[in-house]
Design a protein around this motif. Structure first.
Motif, short mmCIF file in Angstrom:
data_model
loop_
_atom_site.label_atom_id
_atom_site.label_comp_id
_atom_site.label_asym_id
_atom_site.label_seq_id
_atom_site.Cartn_x
_atom_site.Cartn_y
_atom_site.Cartn_z
N LEU A 240 0.82 -1.21 0.00
CA LEU A 240 0.00 0.00 0.00
C LEU A 240 0.86 1.26 0.00
O LEU A 240 0.53 2.26 -0.68
N ALA A 241 1.95 1.23 0.76
CA ALA A 241 2.82 2.40 0.80
C ALA A 241 3.46 2.65 -0.57
O ALA A 241 3.56 3.81 -1.03
N ASP A 242 3.90 1.59 -1.24
CA ASP A 242 4.48 1.76 -2.57
C ASP A 242 3.45 2.32 -3.56
O ASP A 242 3.74 3.20 -4.37
N GLY A 243 2.24 1.75 -3.47
CA GLY A 243 1.20 2.26 -4.37
C GLY A 243 0.85 3.70 -4.09
O GLY A 243 0.63 4.50 -5.02
N SER A 244 0.79 4.09 -2.82
CA SER A 244 0.48 5.47 -2.48
C SER A 244 1.58 6.41 -2.95
O SER A 244 1.31 7.52 -3.44
N ALA A 245 2.84 5.97 -2.79
CA ALA A 245 3.94 6.81 -3.26
C ALA A 245 3.91 6.98 -4.77
O ALA A 245 4.21 8.07 -5.30
N ALA A 256 -3.74 9.29 -0.30
CA ALA A 256 -4.11 9.48 1.11
C ALA A 256 -4.94 8.32 1.62
O ALA A 256 -4.77 7.87 2.76
N GLU A 257 -5.87 7.84 0.79
CA GLU A 257 -6.67 6.67 1.19
C GLU A 257 -5.79 5.45 1.41
O GLU A 257 -6.00 4.67 2.36
N GLY A 258 -4.79 5.27 0.53
CA GLY A 258 -3.86 4.16 0.70
C GLY A 258 -3.08 4.26 2.00
O GLY A 258 -2.89 3.26 2.70
N MET A 259 -2.66 5.46 2.37
CA MET A 259 -1.92 5.62 3.62
C MET A 259 -2.82 5.38 4.83
O MET A 259 -2.37 4.88 5.86
N ARG A 260 -4.11 5.75 4.70
CA ARG A 260 -5.03 5.44 5.79
C ARG A 260 -5.18 3.92 5.96
O ARG A 260 -5.27 3.41 7.08
N LEU A 261 -5.19 3.23 4.83
CA LEU A 261 -5.25 1.76 4.92
C LEU A 261 -3.97 1.20 5.55
O LEU A 261 -4.02 0.22 6.30
N VAL A 262 -2.85 1.83 5.24
CA VAL A 262 -1.59 1.41 5.89
C VAL A 262 -1.69 1.58 7.40
O VAL A 262 -1.31 0.70 8.18
N PRO A 301 -13.79 -12.68 4.71
CA PRO A 301 -14.15 -11.57 3.81
C PRO A 301 -13.37 -10.29 4.11
O PRO A 301 -12.91 -9.61 3.19
N GLU A 302 -13.21 -9.97 5.40
CA GLU A 302 -12.44 -8.78 5.76
C GLU A 302 -10.98 -8.95 5.36
O GLU A 302 -10.35 -7.99 4.89
N LEU A 303 -10.43 -10.15 5.53
CA LEU A 303 -9.05 -10.39 5.12
C LEU A 303 -8.89 -10.21 3.62
O LEU A 303 -7.93 -9.56 3.15
N LEU A 304 -9.79 -10.80 2.86
CA LEU A 304 -9.69 -10.67 1.41
C LEU A 304 -9.86 -9.23 0.96
O LEU A 304 -9.22 -8.78 -0.01
N GLU A 305 -10.71 -8.46 1.67
CA GLU A 305 -10.89 -7.06 1.31
C GLU A 305 -9.60 -6.27 1.49
O GLU A 305 -9.28 -5.38 0.70
N SER A 306 -8.83 -6.61 2.53
CA SER A 306 -7.55 -5.92 2.73
C SER A 306 -6.58 -6.21 1.60
O SER A 306 -5.81 -5.33 1.18
N PHE A 307 -6.61 -7.43 1.07
CA PHE A 307 -5.74 -7.74 -0.06
C PHE A 307 -6.24 -7.07 -1.34
O PHE A 307 -5.43 -6.66 -2.19
N ARG A 308 -7.53 -6.97 -1.49
CA ARG A 308 -8.05 -6.26 -2.67
C ARG A 308 -7.64 -4.80 -2.61
O ARG A 308 -7.30 -4.20 -3.65
N ALA A 309 -7.66 -4.21 -1.40
CA ALA A 309 -7.23 -2.82 -1.28
C ALA A 309 -5.77 -2.66 -1.63
O ALA A 309 -5.34 -1.59 -2.09
N ALA A 310 -4.97 -3.72 -1.43
CA ALA A 310 -3.56 -3.66 -1.80
C ALA A 310 -3.32 -3.97 -3.27
O ALA A 310 -2.16 -3.96 -3.72
N GLY A 311 -4.40 -4.25 -4.01
CA GLY A 311 -4.26 -4.45 -5.45
C GLY A 311 -4.27 -5.89 -5.90
O GLY A 311 -3.97 -6.17 -7.07
N LEU A 312 -4.60 -6.83 -5.01
CA LEU A 312 -4.62 -8.24 -5.39
C LEU A 312 -6.06 -8.65 -5.69
O LEU A 312 -6.93 -8.59 -4.81
N PRO A 313 -6.36 -9.08 -6.92
CA PRO A 313 -7.73 -9.45 -7.28
C PRO A 313 -8.10 -10.82 -6.73
O PRO A 313 -7.84 -11.86 -7.34
N VAL A 314 -8.74 -10.86 -5.59
CA VAL A 314 -9.04 -12.11 -4.90
C VAL A 314 -10.53 -12.40 -4.98
O VAL A 314 -11.36 -11.50 -4.81
N THR A 315 -10.86 -13.64 -5.22
CA THR A 315 -12.24 -14.12 -5.17
C THR A 315 -12.32 -15.31 -4.22
O THR A 315 -11.38 -16.10 -4.13
N LEU A 316 -13.44 -15.43 -3.51
CA LEU A 316 -13.63 -16.50 -2.53
C LEU A 316 -14.81 -17.36 -2.94
O LEU A 316 -15.89 -16.84 -3.25
N THR A 317 -14.60 -18.68 -2.93
CA THR A 317 -15.64 -19.64 -3.24
C THR A 317 -15.73 -20.66 -2.11
O THR A 317 -14.70 -21.25 -1.73
#
Length: 433
Positions: A240-245, A256-262, A301-317
């Motif tokens: 997230l920090a790399d993406g925000s930078a 700024a949103e990325g840093m808040r997630l950090v 679901p919350e864990l996967l959402e954190s990875f999606r916010a970091a740019g990883l396209p995750v799906t759960l089945t």
């Protein structure tokens, strides 16, 4: 860890400094136990003085050549010395000396078998019961021969030879038998106590080994939990920090949103770290963080959402009945967390990451597959090198605790697959456990 040699003679500290043997009862027994040489000297004196007195008193009654008297005194003296020197270490030497003395020295026209009895006692105590009975058999033969010599070769004018033979034979057999039986009783008790002490020593050493093993397993478990928390949180924060930078110049709001997630990820990691360290520092702690439940499948679901916010396209089945065992839920959560952390770290260009959790024939199957682009050689080298190997080891250990199977390796031309199969049998009431 050191083990001290235990002895029933005095209190000794054993393995771990906890095992202590009680003192033998009575001041006299403790005194004899501390002075074995004095005991041997007194035993030799109890044999030597009566026999020497008997030889001296018998000399006027039955005059013998001087060399015979000197030979008898020398034999008795040598036997007494052997009692002091060899009674404990080499009792067979004492038994042999007793046989020789019995065949040669006959004070007051009787058979002297006291040395044999003392030797047989020593055999039973310091060697074995079998050695004592072998020695007794030989002593009976020697005593019979000595009784025959006393009765028929040197008959007494006052007692018939047959009667004298029976009396001498009774003495030659009964006295060694008494010494043998007493020695067997004392020796068996001594060996039994020694076996009990050795068993206690073994149990104490086994207890220490089990404690060390439990400590090592607990340290491994703690290290595994710490790795899962730190590795996941830091990987997400770094990404997230790399993406925000990278987007700060053209899209300050998104940066700024990325840093808040950090910051949120860091706070969550601190909460988990504080909870674990608090439990380690004070197992009886009542803090709210210590009582908070460990993450389970409901937190996926919350864990996967954190990875999606970091740019990883995750799906759960998911398929099949849900997981009810909290320990099994934690295992599934950690496996998915570690697998996604590895995907985020080593396959940031992945266009699809699929997480599948399903029940099939009483087994719970967890699979994380990504399509990260790159040569399989570089993927294998990256994912098995450095600290990443600890994550794979941790997942493998978690699965092994349930007797399941774990696989991690390349998938096709591109991508990586992590697959775990955990036994989850049905309970008698039909519910899944």
């Amino acid at each position: 860890m050191t083990a001290a040699r235990l002895s029933p003679d005095r209190p000794v500290t054993a393995v771990g400094g906890e095992l202590r043997l009680p003192r033998p009862p009575g001041v006299i027994r403790r005194f004899w136990a501390r002075h074995p040489l004095l005991v041997d000297i007194l035993v030799a004196a109890a044999y030597f003085l009566p026999v020497l007195s008997a030889l001296t008193l018998a000399a006027p009654i039955d005059p013998m050549p001087l060399w015979v008297s000197i030979t008898g005194v020398l034999l008795v003296s040598v036997t007494a010395v052997i009692m002091v020197v060899f009674r404990r270490r080499r009792p067979w030497v004492l038994v042999g000396a007793g046989w020789m003395t019995t065949l040669v020295v006959y004070p007051l026209e009787s058979v002297n078998v006291l040395a044999i009895a003392i030797g047989l006692y020593a055999l039973a105590v310091y060697r074995s019961t079998r050695s004592a009975w072998i020695g007794f058999a030989g002593s009976a033969a020697v005593g019979t021969a000595a009784a025959a010599v006393v009765s028929f070769v040197e008959p007494s004018p006052f007692i018939a030879p047959s009667t004298l033979f029976l009396l001498a034979l009774a003495q030659a057999v009964a006295t060694p038998l008494i010494g043998t039986l007493i020695g067997i009783n004392v020796g068996n008790r001594r060996r039994y106590v020694g076996a009990l002490i050795a068993r206690v020593e073994d149990l104490a050493r086994e207890r220490d080994r089990q404690a060390q093993l439990a400590t090592a397993l607990e340290r491994s478990r703690i290290a595994r939990e710490m790795h899962d928390i730190v590795s996941h949180s830091l990987t997400v924060m770094v990404t997230l920090a790399d993406g925000s930078a990278a987007t700060s110049a053209r899209d300050p709001g998104r940066a700024a949103e990325g840093m808040r997630l950090v910051a949120d990820t860091g706070r969550d990691a601190l909460v988990e770290m504080r909870r674990m360290l608090g439990v380690l520092a004070d197992p009886d702690t009542t803090a709210a963080d210590a009582r908070a439940p460990q993450p389970g499948t409901a937190a996926l679901p919350e864990l996967l959402e954190s990875f999606r916010a970091a740019g990883l396209p995750v799906t759960l089945t998911t398929a099949g009945a849900g997981v009810t065992d909290p320990n099994l839920q934690l295992t599934v959560y950690r496996i998915v967390q570690e697998a996604l952390t590895n995907a985020l770290r080593h396959a940031p260009s992945a266009r699809r990451v699929d997480v599948t959790i399903e029940r099939v024939d009483g087994d719970l199957r967890v699979e994380v597959v990504d399509d990260g682009v790159g040569s399989q050689r570089s993927l294998v080298d990256a994912r098995h090198s450095g600290a990443d190997g600890h994550g794979l080891i941790g997942m493998r250990e978690r699965v092994a605790l349930y007797g399941g199977t774990f696989e991690a390796g390349p998938r096709g031309i591109n991508g990586w697959r992590v697959r775990a199969v955990l036994p989850a049998p049905e309970r008698p009431d039909g519910e899944r456990e």
